[in-house]
Design an enzyme around this catalytic site. Structure first.
Site, PDB file in Angstrom:
ATOM      1  N   ARG A  49      -6.060  -8.465   6.537  1.00  0.00           N
ATOM      2  CA  ARG A  49      -5.397  -8.340   5.248  1.00  0.00           C
ATOM      3  C   ARG A  49      -4.011  -7.736   5.445  1.00  0.00           C
ATOM      4  NH1 ARG A  49      -7.780  -5.786   1.014  1.00  0.00           N
ATOM      5  NH2 ARG A  49      -9.897  -6.092   1.711  1.00  0.00           N
ATOM      6  N   ASP A  51      -0.994  -5.629   3.059  1.00  0.00           N
ATOM      7  CA  ASP A  51      -0.800  -4.959   1.766  1.00  0.00           C
ATOM      8  C   ASP A  51       0.298  -5.634   0.939  1.00  0.00           C
ATOM      9  OD1 ASP A  51      -2.732  -3.061   2.346  1.00  0.00           O
ATOM     10  OD2 ASP A  51      -1.287  -1.665   3.241  1.00  0.00           O
ATOM     11  N   ARG A 191       2.114   1.176   9.080  1.00  0.00           N
ATOM     12  CA  ARG A 191       3.071   1.879   8.224  1.00  0.00           C
ATOM     13  C   ARG A 191       2.976   3.397   8.411  1.00  0.00           C
ATOM     14  NH1 ARG A 191       2.005  -0.542   2.493  1.00  0.00           N
ATOM     15  NH2 ARG A 191       3.446   1.127   1.916  1.00  0.00           N
TER      16      ARG A 191
END
Lengths: 238, 238
Positions: A49, A51, A191
């Site tokens: 996935r 974000d 991140r």
């Protein structure tokens, strides 16, 4: 028959890659295009996935279909400009886009000058960063380690151990790119790593502090997550 | 005291470079930022105009001011992300951003694959183009010629004669860039030239037809204007 589909997308206008109750996602737009072309529902299983706001230069998904797969050009004409299918190809039935992947590579792009042409595709960091210190810190990421410090809390993963094989900043003065490759990534991991490396680059943390943060296995010790617009999934390998 | 300001902008969300009755322009946004910082109105004289959707990697304007010029970093923080000031410097009082310029360079960027990261900054041309034929045709642009064939009709220019010193396509397969340098450009000239060269690249026109179109001095003979999103003003020289 099982197929792999490789595609790129600009994540700016999507609520992430995968189907959610609220907001348009890349998966939903792709599945809608499949439905229009094939007149039957197709479920895509993504390699991972991303974000909201995060991009992919090469995402991979698999799907099962007894009919012929859709034509790439027709699919691209139907899809919005910010999603581009690169290829669709048949694979063995036991190849799984997520579980069969042996490594993923992400890049994080920053620009050091205000750049009108990279607003959504690069993170603007006007401060001068010490890339030598950031690379010394990043070298502590290499190997098989517990990355709980860089994992979003309250996720239901069984293990926070990953094997990182590449973690390096390269800069030409105006731009800088951090490339990180691992067998798997935890939610929000890149991140959080990049945001903490920014603190090293600004001399708020030393490379030794960065290593201590990894060893602490505590998300609270790490820095803020870097913004999504600079992050790209660039490769998934099988 | 006279100053030059060099700046870049992404033209996507502007109704062109220069103040008009309708729609936000780059000039208006810049003059508003000057007013906020200096608390006095400043008039900018641009080196040239760009149409709606057209970008500039380096536009130049001049302004006259008895006070100190604004700080570049403060100006950039005040301006939206799609306008970036590169530098402001004092020049002799008789240097004029428009009339003293000796040449301008434009680039036209096309991508041959659907590219999610270049939606507003590159023109997507899926058809294969014959760059050899396009470069043969483009060679007829070189020199001092009348370019009425590529000038928007009903403009009030006194002459349609320009001296073109560079006109060449370069491609790496996935992208192509047309670079054109001239002492001056007519309104809509680069987009009309590029659109007509597309017809050569698709073999609807031969390089000889292209030369005949120049000689005809008739806008009707030339092809459609290429879309604005691929066009960049890249340099103004004094």
């Amino acid at each position: 028959m099982r197929y792999f589909i490789e595609f790129a997308y600009k994540g700016t206008h999507y609520h992430g890659s995968q189907v959610q109750p609220n907001g348009v996602t890349v998966q939903q737009v792709l599945e809608d295009a499949f439905l229009t072309l094939l007149r039957q529902p197709v479920s895509l299983v993504f390699a991972g996935r991303t974000d909201a706001g995060v991009h992919a230069r090469q995402m991979v998904a698999h799907f099962d279909l007894s009919a012929c797969p859709p034509d790439v050009d027709r699919l691209n004409r139907l899809l919005p400009p910010d999603i581009a299918v690169q290829r669709i190809f048949a694979v063995p039935d036991d190849l799984h886009a997520r579980f069969s992947a042996v490594s993923r590579t992400y890049e994080y792009h920053i620009c050091t000058h205000k750049s009108p042409f990279a607003i959504d595709t690069c993170t603007y960091v006007p401060a001068a960063l010490d890339y030598e210190a950031m690379n010394e810190a990043a070298s502590h990421l290499l190997g098989t380690r517990d990355f709980a410090s860089f994992c979003k809390v309250h996720t239901d993963v069984k293990t926070t151990i990953c094997t990182v094989t590449e973690a390096e900043w390269r800069t030409d003065g105006e731009h800088a790119v951090f490339t990180i490759t691992a067998d798997r990534f935890l939610r929000n991991m890149v991140r959080a790593v990049v945001g903490t490396l920014f603190d090293v680059g600004r001399h708020k943390l030393s490379p030794q502090d960065f290593e201590a943060i990894i060893l602490s296995q505590s998300r609270q010790r790490a820095g803020q997550s870097a913004p999504p617009e600079g992050l790209y999934l660039t490769a998934v390998r099988y």
